[in-house]
Structures are given as C-alpha cells and as structure tokens.
Design a protein around this motif. Structure first.
Motif, PDB file in Angstrom:
ATOM      1  N   UNK A  79     -10.316  13.769  -4.535  1.00  0.00           N
ATOM      2  CA  UNK A  79     -10.787  15.112  -4.036  1.00  0.00           C
ATOM      3  C   UNK A  79     -10.270  16.136  -5.070  1.00  0.00           C
ATOM      4  N   UNK A  80      -9.245  16.117  -5.698  1.00  0.00           N
ATOM      5  CA  UNK A  80      -8.673  17.000  -6.790  1.00  0.00           C
ATOM      6  C   UNK A  80      -9.839  16.828  -7.907  1.00  0.00           C
ATOM      7  N   UNK A 101       0.797  -1.184   0.037  1.00  0.00           N
ATOM      8  CA  UNK A 101      -0.042   0.113   0.040  1.00  0.00           C
ATOM      9  C   UNK A 101       0.870   1.349  -0.208  1.00  0.00           C
ATOM     10  N   UNK A 102       0.485   2.353  -0.791  1.00  0.00           N
ATOM     11  CA  UNK A 102       1.207   3.449  -0.730  1.00  0.00           C
ATOM     12  C   UNK A 102       1.085   4.084   0.549  1.00  0.00           C
ATOM     13  N   UNK A 103       2.378   4.887   0.837  1.00  0.00           N
ATOM     14  CA  UNK A 103       2.282   5.409   1.945  1.00  0.00           C
ATOM     15  C   UNK A 103       1.247   7.022   1.959  1.00  0.00           C
ATOM     16  N   UNK A 104       1.078   7.028   0.724  1.00  0.00           N
ATOM     17  CA  UNK A 104       0.320   8.297   0.715  1.00  0.00           C
ATOM     18  C   UNK A 104      -1.018   7.900   0.110  1.00  0.00           C
ATOM     19  N   UNK A 105      -2.224   8.552   0.571  1.00  0.00           N
ATOM     20  CA  UNK A 105      -3.407   8.362   0.157  1.00  0.00           C
ATOM     21  C   UNK A 105      -4.014   8.750  -1.222  1.00  0.00           C
ATOM     22  N   UNK A 106      -3.307   8.175  -2.285  1.00  0.00           N
ATOM     23  CA  UNK A 106      -3.325   8.741  -3.685  1.00  0.00           C
ATOM     24  C   UNK A 106      -4.733   8.559  -4.063  1.00  0.00           C
ATOM     25  N   UNK A 107      -5.495   7.357  -3.841  1.00  0.00           N
ATOM     26  CA  UNK A 107      -6.786   7.315  -4.372  1.00  0.00           C
ATOM     27  C   UNK A 107      -7.623   8.502  -3.953  1.00  0.00           C
ATOM     28  N   UNK A 108      -7.664   8.630  -2.586  1.00  0.00           N
ATOM     29  CA  UNK A 108      -8.337   9.712  -1.857  1.00  0.00           C
ATOM     30  C   UNK A 108      -7.875  11.125  -2.446  1.00  0.00           C
ATOM     31  N   UNK A 109      -6.775  11.561  -2.621  1.00  0.00           N
ATOM     32  CA  UNK A 109      -6.443  12.833  -3.204  1.00  0.00           C
ATOM     33  C   UNK A 109      -6.801  12.890  -4.653  1.00  0.00           C
ATOM     34  N   UNK A 110      -6.558  12.122  -5.434  1.00  0.00           N
ATOM     35  CA  UNK A 110      -6.882  11.926  -6.746  1.00  0.00           C
ATOM     36  C   UNK A 110      -8.672  12.336  -6.936  1.00  0.00           C
TER      37      UNK A 110
END
Lengths: 305, 305, 305, 305, 305, 305
Positions: free
Chosen positions: F12-13, F1-10
């Motif tokens: 929201x963007x 799992x990524x260290x950063x919540x990429x899916x969530x940020x994507x």
C-alpha cells in the motif's frame, strides 16, 4: 527493478536455513536465544576496568572516586552477565521444563558466586603481572606489563573465563576466551587450571587444552602446545568426553618456544623443556629436556603421536 | 608558532610522496581510486548477518522478520560491494579505455554472479559448522561452534572471498581474507579451493596457499602450512605465475599441528599427517606419516626445501 | 537490595588494590599517570593517514587537499603524542624532582625529533612496500600490498615505534608495537633495528627481539624467531640488561617459515635459512642452511639451547 | 578522600526519592516501567524514513531497493513500538490484574491497527506538503517543503501521534508530539483532529489543544493559539475532563499570526482571522475578523477570558 | 591545485581574527580558555540522570543499583563541572594574579556547595512536577509530566543553573539555561528566583528576566514575558547594572498566554493576569486583570513602555 | 508469520508513493537527488569551527595550529558543500540538458565565490557579537555572547545562508536557515539583507521575511515579525513572486518584543517601535511608536491587514 535478483536469493537463503533448522530439529522460535558477543564484550571491558580501575579504567577516573566507579560498574556488569547467562542456560536446557523464573534464579545464583571471586581474581592477576615483570629483562615497570603484554591480557580473560566455566557457563566462558584468542593469538581453553604467577612471553600460538593443570610460577614461550593425544575411544567408537587428556605442569617449570607436550603426562616441578621439543612422556622434576637429550636418553624420536 | 616545524615536515612528506608517485608513473589524479577497508568491513558484516540472521544478525531480530532483514541487508550490501568492485576494476584497468558506464556494468555483472552463490555459501558453511561440532569433543552445540570457533570465522570469510577471487575481484577477495587473518591468525589465500565439511581446530598460524586444493571432510590443526616450495623460475629469472604450486589434499585427510606440506604434492584420501612433520612428496591414500615414519621409510630428512 | 553483594565485593577489591599499592610503594595519587591506549591508537591512526594520505587516509580526501590534511593531522597528532609522552616521562621519573614545565619541555623536544623523521619513515616504508610487491608472486599491485599485507602493517607500526624507542619513550613505543602484534600476530620489539626493503610473508608468529639488527632486503616467512638464548647472568644472579643478545642478520638474507635463530649470532650476507631449522651459531655469507645440512656439517643437533 | 561528600549526597538523594515514592504510593519495583525517549526517537526516525524513503530515508537508498528498506524498517519499528506500548500499558494498568501475555497481546493489537494506517498517513502528508507548496510563494519545490519546512515536520509527527492517541497510547503519542515541539516550537496536542491539506507557515509558537477539530485546507501562521477558556468546573471543584473545549475550525479558514481563539467556538468555512486578534465567539462562514472589525461590530474588547 | 583558493582564504581569515584579538586586547595564548559546550551537556545529562535515576537515567538501571549509579555519576559529573568552573574562573580573572592551584581550590569550593544542594533541587523539582500534574487536566500521570512536559524540562535546567549563578559561575549557568532555551523555547535567565510548585503550560516563548522573583505555586502560559522596562541610565549614559528591574510575582498567581509584565512591579498574591495584557504597574493581591479591565479601571493603554 | 501484515503495508505504501510520483510527473530515477541534511549539518559545523577556531572549534586546538585546522576544515567543507550544490542544481534543472561536468563546474564556481566571502562573514559576525555585548547589560564578556546567545547562533547561520541564497543555492540556504530556526526559534529567511551589528535579544519567535532589508546597528526583541501583507495578485490570481514585500528597517532602529511590521514600509533611521504594536505604514526617522501613540496620532487601529 533491482540489478540483483534479491527476491530469488532471499527465497533460496530461506530454504537453506529451513533445511538446517529441520536437520537440527529446531522448532520455529521467535526470539534469538543465544548470548550476544557485543554484550559479552561490554561485560568483559567493564570487569577489566573494575579490576584495575586506575590503569585500565576510564581515563578521567581519580583515586578518590574508584569505589564509586567500581560499585556502579560491577553492578551493571553482573546484571548484564546474568542476562547472558539466562540466554545460555535457556539455550542449553531448551527442551527441559524450566520456568523463566527458575532460569533467572539459576543464573543469578551462578553469577553471585562468580562475583564473590572477583577479589581473588585480581589478587591472582597481580601475581601474573609480577611474574611477567620479573621474568622479562625488557620489562621496565609493572604498569608497562599490565598495559602492553599480550600474555597478561590473555590471563585477565582466562581468570574471568575459568570461574564461569566451573559454574557451568561454558559457552560464556568460551566467548570470553575467544576474545583473548582473537586479540593475542593465545588460545587457552577456559577449563584449564592455572596457578599463580603464570607468565607467557610473546605468546602468539600458545595452545592450552581443557584439562591441563598448571602449577605456580610456570613460564611459557610462544607456540607452546599443551595438547591432547588422539582421544581415547569408547566401545561405540565415540571420543570419550571428560577424561583428563592434557598435561599436568608442576610448579616452576619453564617451557621454551615451539615445544609440544601431548597427553596426560606430568612435567615435574622445576623441569625445563627446550625449544621445539616434542614430549609425550612424563618428565622428572628438575630435568632439562632438549631435542638432543631426547634422542640420547630415550632412543626414540619425538613426534610419535 | 608551533612547537613542531609542521610546514617543513609537510613539505618533506610531499616530496617523498612525489618521488614515489613519479617512480610508480602515477598521473596526478583527483580522487582516491581504491576500495575502502571500512566499506569492505561493512559489506562483510552485512553478508554474515544475512547468512546467519538469527545467530550473527542484529540482536533484536525475530524469526518472522528474517526475510525482510535479509532482503534489505543484501540489497544494500551488494550495492556497496558493487561500488567497491568499480574501484578495484578502475584501479586495475586504469590505463585502459573503459568508460565509467562500462566499469559499472562490468562490476554489476560480477556482483550479480556472486550474489547468486550466497545460498550455496550458506549451505557449505553449514557443513563446516557440522564438521567442527563433530570433530571437537569439547564442542557443546552447533551454535557455540558458529559463535566461538575462529576456524569457522575464517571459513565464513573464505567462502565469501573465494567466489570474489574467481570473479576476478582479487583485491576485494584479499581484503576479505586479511580481515579473517587479523581476527583469527588463520591465513587462507582466497584462491584456495576447499571442499565441504572443513574443520580447523585452534587454527592460529595456519597458512593455506593460493593454488591449494582441499577435498571434503579434511581436518587441520594449528600452525599447519600448505605452502609452495621455491617458485619455478622462467627463462628471464622471474617467478612463473599461475602455476599450481601448493598441495592437493584429498578427502578425509587429517593434518596435525605444525605440519608443513610444501609444493604440488598430493596427500591421498584418508591419510594422516603427524604433528610437526615436513612433507614435500606425495603421500599415499590411507597412509600415516610421522617424523619417525619419515625417517624410517624414506631414509631422507624433512626440510630439504 | 541487590542480588549481588556489591558493597562487600567493592570493599574486598579495595583491599586487594591497597595491598598491591603498598607492595609497590605507591603513594596515593589522584590522577591516572599512564599513557592511554585510546590516545595512542588515535595518534597511530593519524600518523598512518598522514604518511599515506590518498591510500590510508580519509575516504573523501582529494589530492589537491593532501597538504592541508597532512598539516592539520600531524599538528594534532604530535600534540597528542606529546601529552602521552608527558605521561610516560612522569611515570618513569615519578620520584625525581622534575617540574611539570620541565617534563613538558622534555616531551616536546623528543616529539620534535620524532616529527622530523616522518619523511624518512615514509621513504623507508616505500621500500618495504616495494620489497613485498617484488617478493610475492601473488601480489598484483603496490597498493594491494599497502592495503592488505599484514607484514606491511606491522612495519608501518615498527617504523613509528622504533624512533620513539630510541628517543627514550619505550613505553609508548611498546604500545605501538603491541597494537601491530594484536592485529597481525607479528611481534617485533621496538628496539630492533631493521634496514630498508624488509618483507615478512604471511607473518603470523614472527618474533624479533630487542637487540636484533637486520640489514637491507631481508625476507622472513611466518613463525620465524630471532630470539635470545638464556640471558647472561651477572654476579648477583640477575639477568644482565642491555647486552646485545639477538641475531645480526645481514643484507639479502632469506629465512623460511618456522626457523629459529637464537643469540648474538651473525647470519652472513645473502645466506638462506631453511624452514624449521634451529640456528645458534654464525652462518657464513651466501650459505644455505637446512635441517639436513645442519646434521651433516656440524654433527650436532639443533635445539641445544 | 573525595573533594565532594558523595556518600552524604547520595544518601540525601535517596531519602528525597523515598519521600516521593512513598507519597506516590509506589511499591518498590525492580525495573524501569516507562517508555524510553531514545526508543521512541528511533521508532519515529524509522517511520519517517519508511514513509518518505527516497527523500528522508538513508542517503544511499536507490529506488529499486525501496520496498526492501521499507519492509525491514517497519518490521523493526513496529516491533520496537510494540515494546514501548507494553511499557505504557503496564505503567497505566500497574495496579490491575493483567498478565504479561495479555499486555503483550493488547499492545500487538493496537500497533497492528496503527500499522495499517501508515499508507493513509502518507497520503495525508502528501496533501500537507502540497498545501505548503501552494500556500507559500517562496516555496520552490515540493521537495524543499518536505525537507525544510518546520510546519511539515510537525505534521509528520502529528499524523503519527494522533492514531497512537486514538488507540489509547496517549503517553507514546505525547512523546512523539513533544519531539516535534522541541524541534519546531509548534505544540500540537496529539488529540487534535486535523484534516487534509493543513499548512502552518513559520510555525513557531503555534498551540493547538486536545479537542480542537480542524477541517481541510486550513492555513495558520506563527503564534496562533487554538486554546481552551478556563475549564468548566464540576460540583467538586475539579476541572471536568474529556469535554470538547477547543475551537472547531472549518474548511478553508486562514488564521494570521498571533491570533488567539479560545473555547469551543466554531470558525465557519472560509473565514479569515486577522493577526493578533482575540476570538472567543463563533465566527460566521466567510467572515473576516480583524482587531478593527471586532471593536466596530461587537462593541466589546477581545481578551475577556 | 585546489579548486578553491584555500591559502588565500586562510590568510584572510587569520587577518580578521588578528584584528578582533587586537581590538579585544587579547594576548596570544596557547590553549582554549572557555568552558566547552559538550562538557556542559554531559554534566547536565549526568545530573538529570542522578536526580531521577529510574525515570531519566539509563534504560537498564534497576532500583537496587540506584545508589551505585548515583554515586559514580555525581562523582564524575562534579569533577567535570569543577574543570569547567576552572575554565570559567580563569577566563573571568585572566588578568589577575591567581595561581592554577588557587583557581582549582576556588572552583572546588564552589562546586562542593553546589553539590550539597542537589537533594534540595530534587525536592523542589518534585513540587514542580506535582504542580504540572495538578494544573493540567490533560496530564495522566506524574511520570508523563516528567518525561514529556517542556516546562518541566526547562525547570530541571533552571534549578541546576540558578545555584551555579548564585555561586558566581554565571557563564556555566547561562550555558545550562540556553540548553533548555534551545530545547523548549523557554528562556529563563539563571538569575531568576523561582519558588516551589512552578508550572509553565506549553511554554514556548516564555521569557523570565534576571532579577525576577517568583513565589510559590505560580502558573504561566506560553509567551508570557516577565521583562525589564528600559534600563535606568547612570550619569555616564550607561545602563546601571545589578538593579532589580524585573517583576515580583507573589504566590498563587496565574498569568495567561501572551501577557507582558515589565519592570519592578509586584503582582500580588493570588492575582490573575489575562491573556495578552500589558502590565507595567503593580497589581493588587487577588485582582484579575484583563485587557477590558485595564481600559476601564485605569483609563490608560497598555504598551506605553 | 509476522504479527503485522508487513507485505500488505509495504504494498500500500508503494501504491501511495506511485500516486505521488505520477502526480508530480517524476520519472523513475535510481538515486536520491536531493541535498542531505546530515551533510549540510556537517558543512555548517565545519564552517562555524573554521570561522571561530579557538572558541567554537575542537576543544584541543591550540592557537599555533589554527591555520592548519582552518585550511583542512574549509578544504573538506567546501568540497562537501560543492557536492550538495551539485545535488541542488541537478534537482532544480532536472529537465534541462546539463551534463554532469557542467553541473559540477557550475557548482564549483558558485562555491568558490561563497568561499571568498568567508573572511567578510567573520568580520560581520564580530560586529554582531559586539552589538550583543554592548546591547545587553547582562552580558559579561564577548565570549559568553558567542557561546550562549541564540541570537548570535542564528546570525552565524544567516551570514552563511545569505550568500548561498544570492548565489542561487536557495535550497541549501534554506536548509542552513532552518537549522538555526530549529535550534533558536528564530526564523530568518536566507534572502533577508541584514547590516552589521545586528542584535536579537532572547529571540524566540522572531520572523524576518525574504525581502526584508535591515540597516546597521538594529536591535530586535523576541517575537518581532517583519512580514508581508497579503501578497499582491497578478491577473491570473497567482501571488506575484519576487516583489519586495517586507519592511525596510534603517540604521539604529530598536524594535521591542512582539511588534509586528508588515509590508514594504520603511522604519526610519533611529526610530523606536514599542512592544506589541502593529505597524503597516512608514515610520519617520527618530520617531517613537507605541500602542498609545498609534491610536492618538493616526486615529486608526493596528491589525488591519
């Protein structure tokens, strides 16, 4: 919506990757753990420049700046090579208990030994260039030979790859060798031992196997194979590894285009192997083997492998 | 004034171009109407990265970012491939009445079908990697095989090119195939059908023709040709197109270096073809064909083509 | 302190270089005095674009801008080629009393003559493209042939290299030829004379020697060699240079894969040479030579070189 | 011998470096321990693309591929930013007892918090774009504003730099800010707090200090300074750090070109500051300050700093 | 036919060029005879790396390889700088009777003297970095200052440009200076003499004239001008060249933002010049000049130029 | 799992983007519909080279090849500019009923008119170079001026941008202008009308507004503003567009550093404006305005805007 079902394809690709990884018993890692082709390319280009600074180095170099160039270039190249060696060693030993510092020290030790051989590599390559110049009536200067002959390009790579192989960095050695293979069509396994003054004319299609041993002043033409016969099988039906299985070619031998020599046979000093012949037995020193002579003298057919 | 008569040369070159165009009945167009090599190269590099992200993708990729990389990369690559497909389709149909929108939809449909095969392509390539690893005693890891073996490089290209060929994009397929040919010296026509677990050792000089059909777990060595005999001629003296004219090679066959197999013959399951032999007839399953056996058993000479 | 004994290696490398230079009787110069591979690559790419602007030139070119592109491109390329020619001529004559201005004028004169042949080169290449299109049933358009066929790529290089060779710029010619060799595995010496409509199918492994003379509409398959027999030796035991020592192949000849033709023999108009045969004697016009026919008719074995 | 005494210069440069390092009490390290400008540039370019994919992202992106692009781009950019953060944190704490793993986790935690603010950053930037569009009669579209206005470029950088600053990565923040400074001539300290809808017209020469606080819908013209007066000195004669020393500018203020506002003064909501005036005292909400009004109302001269 | 009348435009442009050349009395030359911006950029980048190898040099450099890097880098950079100096000197003296060899020797001599100053340049720059670190309460480390501060970037360029100017290479010096101007908005004429420990805070808009002389430990803020008053005119109405016409600023002076100091006046040791003031007379050592003090003490208005 | 919540940020963007697009009433499009900065940069670089081939064109160009270079370069640049113009026009008219072919023809027509002005642009720029050479006592040659002076760089861009602006391509014009702004700190609106022989010394911080009209032989120093006063407001409270609102500067005027001239005032022929003065009224021909004179003669204070 995308014209292509990207999410579905991504997900299927992930599944296939996972099957592979699970079949390979890979633990999910984070980073890549393999040497990089691009890095190996850069190292090889740097070493080539450092070995022949005024002819294959940067266009604007001048003789008075050679040593500065050589020093900086090998300093960087060896450092980069060490990093790639760490990748290979980590890859090889990935289940062992080796600390990063140990890996690093191990890689450094190997690359140091490699580095000390650079002057000898250059000296050997000078003999190869000379052999090509003397062996090809069309060659007009030693510099043309260095710049243009694919056989020389292949040998520059091999004489870099072989010490790496002997120092236990066989993946890096292989990457160097395949770089030459792609450029020249000449396929020399980095394990092959090759003496001074080696010349391959035209070169395309030459194959030289891992345990081949070649003496001094040997000349090969295109599409010559120094290969193995079928591999000896151990009691479990597996190919036995590490056995000498490729030819020994003694000094001053000439092998013409398309000849195929298979197995741990010895081609004696000064022998000549004709074009397209198929040899699976020892050849005496000074002998001249052609398709005709084979039939006449041995009563057997080439090609019984 | 220029040292070179540029205007005169430009004018002569224009004249030669015009002669060609007029002989080809080209109407003066404006833009280029051919796929671009550079674009095809980029697409192939992207697809290779997307198929093997941690080993042939960008050096800094980490496993947790794989899917993001794969999604973006194939999104871009498929789009670019679609544009090249439009170029090919426009080129092919340039005299037809097809609207740009129809061309575009046609290309999109074909690329979508191609895209859906990517996971299967990866799965097939995994079997090829495995075959190379198991078939070469010198191979030290599956990753070395993927990174270094020209035979694997050629198959990655072929397994991309073949579906393009089947989807009617034969020019793009050919461009992909020739990319592998240039890198590896292995010349596989994109039309050839090749089963799982295919392994080419050394590879230089291998030629596999358009209608060849190869089963599973087949192994080839360098300079093997699976070619056509002289083409059948129709009543007008033209070569008949589209006929099956290359060999069928069944499962588990091994073909040694330099062997030449010509025409729509079948090499039966598990057969072995020796080095340098010339085969123009069917070979029975399990048979072992060498130059000697050919002479003995068939009383005829190879090479009567 | 560095992990690697850089100073020591630099010093040993310098010593090896000095030994080479002293053996070669080089005077310590300042600048590099050899053509540069990168420059030659750029020149060749430019010339290819100028010869086929809409198909191998820049992607965004439009037909109405062709002449502007061609004019600027050859202006720059010829200038750059002239500089490389100065390098070669200086290298060749480095012990002579030639002023830089004389060198420059000499190079300019040769490149001007080369430049004037560009339209004829294009016209010849059009015949080669046509021959490939007509000779290969799989070819779907003349543009596919130009874009994809390695045999055509090799001929574009050869038709540039050959005039350079004839104008006394044999090192540059060789560099152009080896560029094609590396890309295609086809090794044509720039000295070879080749008529219109020449087609090499597949191509990998073809070798064509310096004094070969090939007529019009000749077709070759992969791994054909047009080579020399052992070189005639002069009274001092040195190979005699400049003698015609490679085959003459007359119009309309077809030579199948793997055939080897050695020495100054003539293959008569319209003859066919079968796959893998070994020819060291003249072949009559219209004759068809196969391994079988050779044995039958001549009672001798191929391969007696 | 080189025309330049390289060895001597190298040796003198080494000596000067050693003096510096010894004065700075540096221990001889091996690797570089500073963030890299090139890496920061890449990160910023990636973030800009991810924030405005269809307008500042790659030219060939299409709306349906946006999310794939954004996901992959921020995945890579955040990873790279984390590495640079490790460099900064190691640099800052280089005498502390922090393990590499702790540094890494610390950096990851900070970058994760930064990442979560990206959507808010985009939303704020949309208000800035809107403010510029509405504030400049010459602006023809919001897209022109985003593409062309240096004030917007500076704010994109600031809205990235400010959260980094607040997360304790002030060196990285500064590098981002100076990138904007070099491109636009606008110098905003990353510590400055700036509300929504901020617009700088023309912009060149604007300076905004570290502790400045700016409300919503504020407009500035070129060469406005929001600076500090002379720094308060502590008992040891050193400047006191961390004190609020720059102006507070409340909502809806307009400050015309060349105005200079110094010290922790408050410019009240809706006030207008005329061109070139020099303000070192609070300004009441709604007030309009010009050079004339200053003289008249306050009987003092601007510029008494 | 092209949509644009290219031939007509080309011809008109040629005519305009010819008019210019004829007005400038240019003889039609062949080659370009001006230094190249790209080459100067490369030289400056190399020198910056060589001066600060571990902070502004290549990212992967390690301390143990510094000297190798520095040696090779300055060897190449000085050589390239010499070539550019030849261009400048040829340009300047183009009507004189100077042989190419003389030009070359002249350039070499100048660049050698420049090269010997490199260690002193580094030592001076260390004092500038220190001054910025000590002068800015926001600075957190000397490395941040070196990496981020535009004032330091400008001084690196100036301390390279100034010796070039003094060695008679004023065009090259100017090119170096304008590089800094474009990056930082700080415009220092390469002729200006600047002592150790010079610090420019923010920097945008600073202008320092050719004959300005600045002592040690001087500090300037943004938009300070050290300029000339109107130029003295000689009897022919031409500006007199070479006269000292810019200010002398003694040690320890501080000049706040926007101040303008014009003419050959002296700002005495330790004086302070307030923001935005306009000074055209000498200022006594230790004095503090503000807009208020100017009015009070001198009864005159600033700005009477 | 990524260290950063990429899916969530994507996600929201995406939401923020959607809000923006919905507020802007954008319909979901596919492709990007804006000119590209990179393309504009390329066009400008090409035009600069074509305008000054031997001084700002490619380093290896020779005079005899100029016309070839110019023809090919403008052919490509105009074509590329036309494509960017299509983007701008489509963007501007995106709600109108314009066919792609109409857009294309419209763009072509405008670019053709632009192209015809290129020779006049070069001629004007020659007068600017001359003015700089004559106006700066430090200038040593016209070539130094062309190569080094930021004021000249800015004018090259302006003289390209202004015709584009007049041809209704104001976004492209603005992109060209902001390129100069970023490089030089000089901010000239592309709408400004500027006569021959215009010289800006130092330049940083100069601002020239959209409706400014400048005569011949005008000279400006750094940080001069030719701006608007507050905009006239129409009955609805909106700024009135298109009104002349910036100064008219007649021939032979000199304006010293930091002067600010606001509103539709006229500075009469031959007038001189002193440093830092603030002018909001007409100035008579030949007059000399300083801060002192302003106070004396008009009894009013500058800065009342």
């Amino acid at each position: 919506m995308s014209a292509f079902p990207i999410d579905e394809i991504v997900s299927s690709l992930r599944q296939v990757r996972n099957e592979w990884r699970s079949a390979q018993q890979r633990v999910a890692g984070g980073e890549r753990q393999l040497p990089s082709r691009a890095a190996v390319d850069e190292v090889v280009e740097s070493l080539i420049g450092a070995l022949f600074p005024m002819r294959l180095g940067p266009a604007h170099l001048r003789e008075e700046g050679e040593d500065f160039y050589v020093a900086h270039t090998i300093d960087q190249a060896l450092r980069q090579l060490q990093e790639q060696a760490v990748q290979e060693l980590r890859h090889v030993r990935r289940l062992d208990a080796v600390t990063p510092a140990e890996l690093r020290a191990d890689a450094e030790q190997r690359i140091r030994e490699f580095a000390l051989q650079l002057p000898a590599i250059r000296a050997l390559l000078d003999t190869d260039v000379m052999a090509a110049y003397q062996g090809d009536p069309a060659a007009q200067s030693v510099d043309e030979v260095l710049l243009c002959y694919p056989g020389v390009t292949a040998m520059i790579h091999h004489r870099i790859a072989h010490p790496l192989y002997r120092l236990g960095l066989s993946l890096l050695a292989r990457m160097v060798a395949e770089r030459a293979h792609a450029q020249t069509g000449i396929d020399i396994h980095p394990g092959a031992t090759i003496g001074a003054g080696f010349f391959m004319d035209h070169g395309t299609g030459i194959v030289i196997g891992e345990t081949a041993v070649i003496g001094q002043h040997v000349r090969l033409y295109q599409q010559v194979t120094l290969g193995a016969k079928r591999f000896p099988i151990d009691e479990n039906g597996h190919p036995q590894k590490g056995l000498p299985r490729h030819p020994v070619v003694e000094d001053d031998v000439v092998i013409y285009a398309g000849a195929t020599i298979l197995g741990r046979v010895t081609i004696g000093k000064g022998a000549t192997i004709g074009g397209n012949v198929w040899v699976t037995d020892d050849v005496l020193p000074g002998a001249s083997v052609t398709q005709a002579s084979l039939q006449k003298n041995r009563g057997s057919r080439p090609g019984d492998c």
